[in-house]
Design a protein around this motif. Structure first.
Motif, PDB file in Angstrom:
ATOM      1  N   VAL A   1     -12.136  14.441 -37.370  1.00  0.00           N
ATOM      2  CA  VAL A   1     -11.404  13.256 -37.840  1.00  0.00           C
ATOM      3  C   VAL A   1     -12.211  11.965 -37.695  1.00  0.00           C
ATOM      4  O   VAL A   1     -11.859  10.952 -38.298  1.00  0.00           O
ATOM      5  CB  VAL A   1     -10.048  13.116 -37.113  1.00  0.00           C
ATOM      6  CG1 VAL A   1      -9.140  14.281 -37.479  1.00  0.00           C
ATOM      7  CG2 VAL A   1     -10.224  12.993 -35.614  1.00  0.00           C
ATOM      8  N   ALA A   2     -13.280  12.001 -36.886  1.00  0.00           N
ATOM      9  CA  ALA A   2     -14.107  10.793 -36.714  1.00  0.00           C
ATOM     10  C   ALA A   2     -15.474  11.170 -36.174  1.00  0.00           C
ATOM     11  O   ALA A   2     -15.619  12.173 -35.467  1.00  0.00           O
ATOM     12  CB  ALA A   2     -13.424   9.810 -35.770  1.00  0.00           C
ATOM     13  N   GLN A   3     -16.456  10.327 -36.506  1.00  0.00           N
ATOM     14  CA  GLN A   3     -17.817  10.483 -36.001  1.00  0.00           C
ATOM     15  C   GLN A   3     -18.331   9.108 -35.587  1.00  0.00           C
ATOM     16  O   GLN A   3     -18.121   8.135 -36.309  1.00  0.00           O
ATOM     17  CB  GLN A   3     -18.745  11.038 -37.080  1.00  0.00           C
ATOM     18  CG  GLN A   3     -18.364  12.390 -37.630  1.00  0.00           C
ATOM     19  CD  GLN A   3     -19.338  12.833 -38.707  1.00  0.00           C
ATOM     20  OE1 GLN A   3     -20.551  12.727 -38.543  1.00  0.00           O
ATOM     21  NE2 GLN A   3     -18.809  13.331 -39.814  1.00  0.00           N
ATOM     22  N   VAL A   4     -18.995   9.055 -34.432  1.00  0.00           N
ATOM     23  CA  VAL A   4     -19.626   7.812 -33.982  1.00  0.00           C
ATOM     24  C   VAL A   4     -21.029   8.131 -33.476  1.00  0.00           C
ATOM     25  O   VAL A   4     -21.307   9.242 -33.051  1.00  0.00           O
ATOM     26  CB  VAL A   4     -18.810   7.085 -32.880  1.00  0.00           C
ATOM     27  CG1 VAL A   4     -17.456   6.644 -33.414  1.00  0.00           C
ATOM     28  CG2 VAL A   4     -18.638   7.946 -31.647  1.00  0.00           C
TER      29      VAL A   4
ATOM     30  N   ALA B   1     -12.642   4.711 -31.187  1.00  0.00           N
ATOM     31  CA  ALA B   1     -12.422   5.840 -32.104  1.00  0.00           C
ATOM     32  C   ALA B   1     -11.311   6.752 -31.577  1.00  0.00           C
ATOM     33  O   ALA B   1     -10.518   7.282 -32.364  1.00  0.00           O
ATOM     34  CB  ALA B   1     -13.721   6.625 -32.298  1.00  0.00           C
ATOM     35  N   VAL B   2     -11.239   6.914 -30.257  1.00  0.00           N
ATOM     36  CA  VAL B   2     -10.166   7.720 -29.662  1.00  0.00           C
ATOM     37  C   VAL B   2      -8.820   7.048 -29.932  1.00  0.00           C
ATOM     38  O   VAL B   2      -7.845   7.711 -30.323  1.00  0.00           O
ATOM     39  CB  VAL B   2     -10.398   7.920 -28.142  1.00  0.00           C
ATOM     40  CG1 VAL B   2      -9.159   8.494 -27.467  1.00  0.00           C
ATOM     41  CG2 VAL B   2     -11.595   8.836 -27.900  1.00  0.00           C
ATOM     42  N   ARG B   3      -8.749   5.740 -29.757  1.00  0.00           N
ATOM     43  CA  ARG B   3      -7.494   5.013 -30.022  1.00  0.00           C
ATOM     44  C   ARG B   3      -7.110   5.091 -31.504  1.00  0.00           C
ATOM     45  O   ARG B   3      -5.945   5.273 -31.844  1.00  0.00           O
ATOM     46  CB  ARG B   3      -7.621   3.548 -29.592  1.00  0.00           C
ATOM     47  CG  ARG B   3      -7.579   3.362 -28.083  1.00  0.00           C
ATOM     48  CD  ARG B   3      -7.462   1.896 -27.699  1.00  0.00           C
ATOM     49  NE  ARG B   3      -8.631   1.100 -28.030  1.00  0.00           N
ATOM     50  CZ  ARG B   3      -9.719   0.991 -27.255  1.00  0.00           C
ATOM     51  NH1 ARG B   3      -9.774   1.644 -26.104  1.00  0.00           N
ATOM     52  NH2 ARG B   3     -10.735   0.251 -27.633  1.00  0.00           N
ATOM     53  N   ASP B   4      -8.103   4.963 -32.379  1.00  0.00           N
ATOM     54  CA  ASP B   4      -7.830   4.945 -33.818  1.00  0.00           C
ATOM     55  C   ASP B   4      -7.453   6.312 -34.389  1.00  0.00           C
ATOM     56  O   ASP B   4      -6.637   6.401 -35.299  1.00  0.00           O
ATOM     57  CB  ASP B   4      -9.046   4.421 -34.592  1.00  0.00           C
ATOM     58  CG  ASP B   4      -9.321   2.943 -34.346  1.00  0.00           C
ATOM     59  OD1 ASP B   4      -8.431   2.245 -33.793  1.00  0.00           O
ATOM     60  OD2 ASP B   4     -10.435   2.496 -34.678  1.00  0.00           O
ATOM     61  N   HIS B   5      -8.069   7.387 -33.869  1.00  0.00           N
ATOM     62  CA  HIS B   5      -7.933   8.704 -34.507  1.00  0.00           C
ATOM     63  C   HIS B   5      -7.186   9.745 -33.677  1.00  0.00           C
ATOM     64  O   HIS B   5      -6.868  10.810 -34.185  1.00  0.00           O
ATOM     65  CB  HIS B   5      -9.315   9.245 -34.888  1.00  0.00           C
ATOM     66  CG  HIS B   5     -10.042   8.346 -35.835  1.00  0.00           C
ATOM     67  ND1 HIS B   5      -9.771   8.312 -37.181  1.00  0.00           N
ATOM     68  CD2 HIS B   5     -11.006   7.409 -35.631  1.00  0.00           C
ATOM     69  CE1 HIS B   5     -10.542   7.424 -37.773  1.00  0.00           C
ATOM     70  NE2 HIS B   5     -11.301   6.854 -36.853  1.00  0.00           N
TER      71      HIS B   5
ATOM     72  N   HIS C   1      -8.293  13.328 -21.205  1.00  0.00           N
ATOM     73  CA  HIS C   1      -8.659  13.776 -22.550  1.00  0.00           C
ATOM     74  C   HIS C   1      -9.462  15.074 -22.470  1.00  0.00           C
ATOM     75  O   HIS C   1     -10.173  15.317 -21.506  1.00  0.00           O
ATOM     76  CB  HIS C   1      -9.492  12.709 -23.267  1.00  0.00           C
ATOM     77  CG  HIS C   1      -8.697  11.504 -23.647  1.00  0.00           C
ATOM     78  ND1 HIS C   1      -7.957  11.428 -24.800  1.00  0.00           N
ATOM     79  CD2 HIS C   1      -8.510  10.323 -23.010  1.00  0.00           C
ATOM     80  CE1 HIS C   1      -7.362  10.256 -24.868  1.00  0.00           C
ATOM     81  NE2 HIS C   1      -7.681   9.566 -23.781  1.00  0.00           N
ATOM     82  N   ALA C   2      -9.351  15.888 -23.505  1.00  0.00           N
ATOM     83  CA  ALA C   2     -10.114  17.137 -23.588  1.00  0.00           C
ATOM     84  C   ALA C   2     -11.517  16.793 -24.078  1.00  0.00           C
ATOM     85  O   ALA C   2     -11.704  16.466 -25.249  1.00  0.00           O
ATOM     86  CB  ALA C   2      -9.434  18.106 -24.535  1.00  0.00           C
ATOM     87  N   VAL C   3     -12.489  16.846 -23.160  1.00  0.00           N
ATOM     88  CA  VAL C   3     -13.862  16.472 -23.490  1.00  0.00           C
ATOM     89  C   VAL C   3     -14.772  17.690 -23.375  1.00  0.00           C
ATOM     90  O   VAL C   3     -14.688  18.451 -22.416  1.00  0.00           O
ATOM     91  CB  VAL C   3     -14.372  15.343 -22.562  1.00  0.00           C
ATOM     92  CG1 VAL C   3     -15.836  15.035 -22.833  1.00  0.00           C
ATOM     93  CG2 VAL C   3     -13.522  14.088 -22.726  1.00  0.00           C
ATOM     94  N   LEU C   4     -15.637  17.840 -24.367  1.00  0.00           N
ATOM     95  CA  LEU C   4     -16.633  18.904 -24.404  1.00  0.00           C
ATOM     96  C   LEU C   4     -17.999  18.239 -24.528  1.00  0.00           C
ATOM     97  O   LEU C   4     -18.234  17.475 -25.466  1.00  0.00           O
ATOM     98  CB  LEU C   4     -16.381  19.825 -25.603  1.00  0.00           C
ATOM     99  CG  LEU C   4     -17.405  20.908 -25.911  1.00  0.00           C
ATOM    100  CD1 LEU C   4     -17.434  21.956 -24.803  1.00  0.00           C
ATOM    101  CD2 LEU C   4     -17.088  21.565 -27.247  1.00  0.00           C
TER     102      LEU C   4
END
Length: 197
Positions: free
Chosen positions: A30-33, A42-46, A72-75
């Motif tokens: 859903v997003a790339q940075v 980006a986390v807040r927006d998507h 948050h689920a972080v990999l």
């Protein structure tokens, strides 16, 4: 659908990962940075379900980003299999850690597992972390050595850490001794190699 945010400063790698994940029937990027300091917005927006972070990024490194995303689920996806990185990631609550040379199938499996609340650790990285042991450095020694690795002088380190120059010299000397190094430069290299900086 599992909503994924990708953060990696290498455009080609990020694009390739997004394309490969787009082939999965249950995963949507859903997003790339390209910078670590852009992840929070980006986390807040998507509102992704899983955040895939590279370790080395401009603005803010992936480990520091992970520390700012509790719950948050972080990999972590990294070309650096340093034991200290894995330990730091786990301490920050990261649920998955795999190398960049993993297959697309392995990455998709890791995303699914992390999304469902599980953990996914590359077995070789996990074994290396267990064999390497804990960092012998205190938090202050690590901070002083990290600033020195960026070229800061003793005086600059003292100002940054709100310490006297003598205290900074003591921390650096202690770090050099603990790492079995002959000087500040070799201590920095030793700590970086283990992922302790």
């Amino acid at each position: 659908m599992i909503r994924v945010l990708l953060a990696d400063d290498e455009h080609l790698i990020r694009g390739a990962i997004a394309t490969l994940l787009g082939l999965e029937p249950d995963i949507e990027v859903v997003a790339q940075v390209a910078r670590g300091d852009l992840v929070a917005q980006a986390v807040r927006d998507h509102r992704p379900d899983v955040i895939v972070l590279d370790i080395e990024m401009p603005g803010m490194d992936g480990l520091t980003v992970a520390e700012t995303l509790p719950g948050h689920a972080v990999l972590m996806l990294s070309s650096f299999g340093r034991p200290g990185y894995l330990r730091r990631a786990l301490a920050a609550g990261v649920r998955g850690f795999i190398p960049k040379d993993a297959s697309a199938d392995e990455l998709a499996t890791a995303i699914r597992k992390v999304s469902s609340g599980g953990r996914y650790l590359d077995p070789e990285m996990a074994a290396s972390a267990m064999m390497a042991g804990e960092s012998p450095l205190t938090e202050r020694e690590r901070d002083a050595l990290a600033l020195a690795s960026r070229g800061a002088s003793v005086g600059e380190i003292a100002v940054s850490l709100h310490l006297t120059e003598g205290t900074v010299r003591n921390y650096l000397s202690s770090a050099i001794t603990k790492l079995g190094a002959s000087n500040r430069i070799t201590a920095i290299h030793a700590a970086q190699e283990k992922g302790w900086l």
